[in-house]
Scaffold this motif. Structure first.
Motif, short mmCIF file in Angstrom:
data_model
loop_
_atom_site.label_atom_id
_atom_site.label_comp_id
_atom_site.label_asym_id
_atom_site.label_seq_id
_atom_site.Cartn_x
_atom_site.Cartn_y
_atom_site.Cartn_z
N ALA A 16 1.43 -1.42 0.12
CA ALA A 16 0.10 0.03 -0.16
C ALA A 16 0.87 0.91 0.08
CB ALA A 16 -0.81 0.18 0.91
N GLN A 17 1.98 1.18 0.27
CA GLN A 17 2.77 2.78 1.30
C GLN A 17 3.85 2.83 0.08
OE1 GLN A 17 4.20 2.92 4.84
NE2 GLN A 17 4.61 4.48 4.46
N HIS A 19 4.30 1.00 -3.79
CA HIS A 19 4.22 -0.25 -5.06
C HIS A 19 3.86 1.09 -5.85
CE1 HIS A 19 1.67 -1.32 -8.19
NE2 HIS A 19 2.54 -2.54 -8.08
N MET A 20 3.33 2.72 -5.87
CA MET A 20 3.44 3.12 -6.87
C MET A 20 4.13 3.56 -6.95
SD MET A 20 0.88 3.20 -9.52
CE MET A 20 1.05 4.18 -10.05
N ASP A 21 5.19 4.32 -5.80
CA ASP A 21 6.29 4.47 -6.15
C ASP A 21 7.36 4.21 -6.79
OD1 ASP A 21 5.34 7.18 -5.09
OD2 ASP A 21 5.72 6.76 -3.32
N TYR A 23 6.61 1.77 -9.11
CA TYR A 23 6.36 1.99 -9.78
C TYR A 23 6.72 2.31 -10.72
CZ TYR A 23 3.12 0.60 -14.18
OH TYR A 23 2.64 0.70 -15.38
N ARG A 24 6.09 4.04 -10.89
CA ARG A 24 6.86 4.85 -11.22
C ARG A 24 8.13 5.04 -11.31
NH1 ARG A 24 6.12 9.94 -9.37
NH2 ARG A 24 6.19 9.29 -7.06
N PHE A 27 9.94 2.41 -14.24
CA PHE A 27 8.64 2.76 -15.18
C PHE A 27 10.07 3.84 -16.10
CE2 PHE A 27 6.86 6.00 -18.16
CZ PHE A 27 6.66 4.81 -19.39
N TRP A 28 10.32 4.47 -14.77
CA TRP A 28 11.44 5.57 -15.40
C TRP A 28 12.17 5.60 -15.73
CZ3 TRP A 28 9.92 10.34 -17.93
CH2 TRP A 28 8.52 9.87 -18.42
N GLU A 37 6.81 -3.98 -14.53
CA GLU A 37 5.59 -4.49 -13.72
C GLU A 37 6.13 -6.31 -13.75
OE1 GLU A 37 1.93 -5.33 -15.94
OE2 GLU A 37 1.02 -3.77 -15.91
N VAL A 40 9.07 -4.73 -11.15
CA VAL A 40 8.34 -4.58 -9.93
C VAL A 40 8.09 -6.15 -8.29
CG1 VAL A 40 6.46 -3.37 -9.09
CG2 VAL A 40 7.70 -2.29 -9.81
N GLN A 41 7.14 -6.72 -9.61
CA GLN A 41 6.69 -7.77 -9.29
C GLN A 41 7.54 -9.27 -8.84
OE1 GLN A 41 4.08 -9.22 -11.85
NE2 GLN A 41 4.13 -11.74 -11.32
N PHE A 44 8.82 -7.53 -5.28
CA PHE A 44 7.45 -7.80 -3.77
C PHE A 44 7.73 -8.92 -3.46
CE2 PHE A 44 6.04 -3.20 -4.83
CZ PHE A 44 5.70 -3.21 -3.11
N MET A 128 10.86 11.44 -7.27
CA MET A 128 9.54 10.71 -6.30
C MET A 128 9.72 10.30 -5.31
SD MET A 128 10.02 8.20 -9.29
CE MET A 128 9.41 8.68 -11.30
#
Lengths: 173, 245
Positions: A16-17, A19-21, A23-24, A27-28, A37, A40-41, A44, A128
């Motif tokens: 929750a805290q 993942h998106m950071d 991922y971004r 991506f960059w 993906e 990141v997978q 984790f 980020m």
């Protein structure tokens, strides 16, 4: 069972805290959604397998970034090439101002792509994750002066590239 | 490598808190402008890099499912047949681990507290040294990206200095730090995954006042310094928050 539940909750909190950071950031670094993906997978998955080693939740951010950077480096060890699809950057808009924004976005994409990883990574960590110079230095195993110099050069290089692109666009028109 | 001059440092890190740098900024209007420009550029860069393609549902599902796999300790137990010669040492180590884990669990239970107000005050006090100190000024898009995890969104992020997540009893909750004049206001969105024993709509300690608004999806918790107008802050945030009010 309680312990398993506690570990699962800890994992879910990490997802929750961060993942998106992550991922971004991924991506960059890769500029490829599928590769992002995947790494990141994998990040984790490795984090979950070693979650009992995480003694301090406050250290989780740096820990996860380190795993992700290693996963990204492994990509090159496996000699998988990351391809950039030029179609990703071409956006057709009817509206003139939107077209202008698209051109500027495209230029910024190109400008970031043109940065060497040594410059790009400190910039992304600062932007980020809100890392300070000291934190970036620790994360990348560099000294703080080197980090600050790289941040300055990265930002200057971005500004120069954007200025040059704007100038050449003006000349063409 | 040469040390950056103050103008270069302003570009590299406009939020630098080095006392010499801050003193130089105070005494040089051109340097002040350089810091303002650099902050604007950083903000633009952050906005730009926030805009990435959304991850696929398959990826999100895979990330969630990872914790169904065994952790490394479980895997190690399966392979213990290779380690017979070290059995006595492992037995001692295992006992110590069991003792430690038991003590930890007992300790955690002894300090178990389902009081949402105390959690909020503790988060605010303990988080004060770092939460929102580095003003990241997140964009509305960025804040809403984080809040989407809880099914919430805001219509305005102009006064938000910092946005992240924290844990309430192991449940991820949104933690926002708002600016209110010179004060920092801590705001938490706590999902209703937990049953709290006690909910008070108003609470306080020596330094802070707090309010809790129970919504259909969770609790909006606001903790503000005593001298702040918490009612006005609460009213503004409730007006900007879409969380199935």
């Amino acid at each position: 069972m309680k312990r398993d539940k506690a570990l699962t909750q800890q994992y879910e909190a990490l997802v929750a805290q961060y993942h998106m950071d992550l991922y971004r950031y991924g991506f960059w670094l890769t500029k490829d959604k599928q590769v992002t993906e995947d790494i990141v997978q994998e990040t984790f998955l490795r984090a979950w397998r070693a979650i009992e080693q995480l003694e301090d939740i406050k250290a989780a951010k740096g820990w996860l970034i380190t795993i992700l950077r290693r996963e990204n480096a492994r990509r090159f060890e496996r000699k998988q090439l990351s391809l950039v699809d030029i179609d990703d950057y071409s956006v057709a808009d009817d509206n003139e101002s939107q077209q202008q924004t698209s051109i500027e976005h495209e230029e910024l994409h190109v400008a970031i792509d043109m940065l060497a990883d040594d410059y790009k990574e400190p910039l992304l960590l600062q932007s980020m994750f809100g890392f300070s110079g000291e934190e970036i230095a620790k994360q990348l195993s560099l000294n703080k002066n080197t980090v600050m110099t790289r941040l300055f050069r990265a930002k200057k290089q971005l500004a120069d590239i954007l200025t040059n692109h704007s100038a050449s666009r003006t000349d063409k028109s | 490598m040469k040390t950056l001059n103050y103008f270069e440092l302003a570009m590299a890190d406009p939020y630098c808190t080095d006392p010499d740098f801050l003193e130089a900024v105070k005494n040089d209007s051109a340097l002040q402008q350089a810091v303002i420009d650099a902050k604007e550029n950083d903000k633009m860069f952050e906005n730009f890099t926030s805009d990435v393609p959304a991850p696929s549902q398959m990826h999100l599902d895979a990330i969630k499912a990872i914790c169904d796999e065994p952790t490394s300790s479980t895997v190690t137990h399966k392979n213990k047949g290779h380690l017979n010669s070290y059995k006595p040492y492992f037995a001692i180590a295992a006992s110590l681990v069991v003792m430690t884990v038991s003590l930890f669990m007992l300790s955690a239970q002894n300090h178990h507290n389902d009081n949402l107000m105390d959690h909020a005050l503790a988060h605010t006090s303990h988080g004060a040294p770092y939460a929102g100190v580095t003003d990241t000024n997140p964009t509305l898009t960025r804040v809403n990206q984080q809040l989407s995890l809880y099914g919430a969104s805001l219509t305005n992020a102009n006064d938000i200095l910092w946005s992240s997540h924290c844990e309430f009893q192991g449940i991820a909750s949104a933690h926002l730090v708002y600016r209110d004049n010179a004060e920092r206001i801590n705001v938490f969105l706590v999902p209703k995954s937990l049953d709290f024993d006690e909910i008070k709509t108003r609470f306080s300690n020596a330094d802070f006042n707090g309010t809790i608004t129970e919504l259909s999806s969770g609790y909006l918790v606001i903790v503000a310094p005593k001298n702040s107008d918490i009612n006005s802050i609460k009213s503004n945030i409730e007006g900007e928050l879409d969380w199935e009010i």
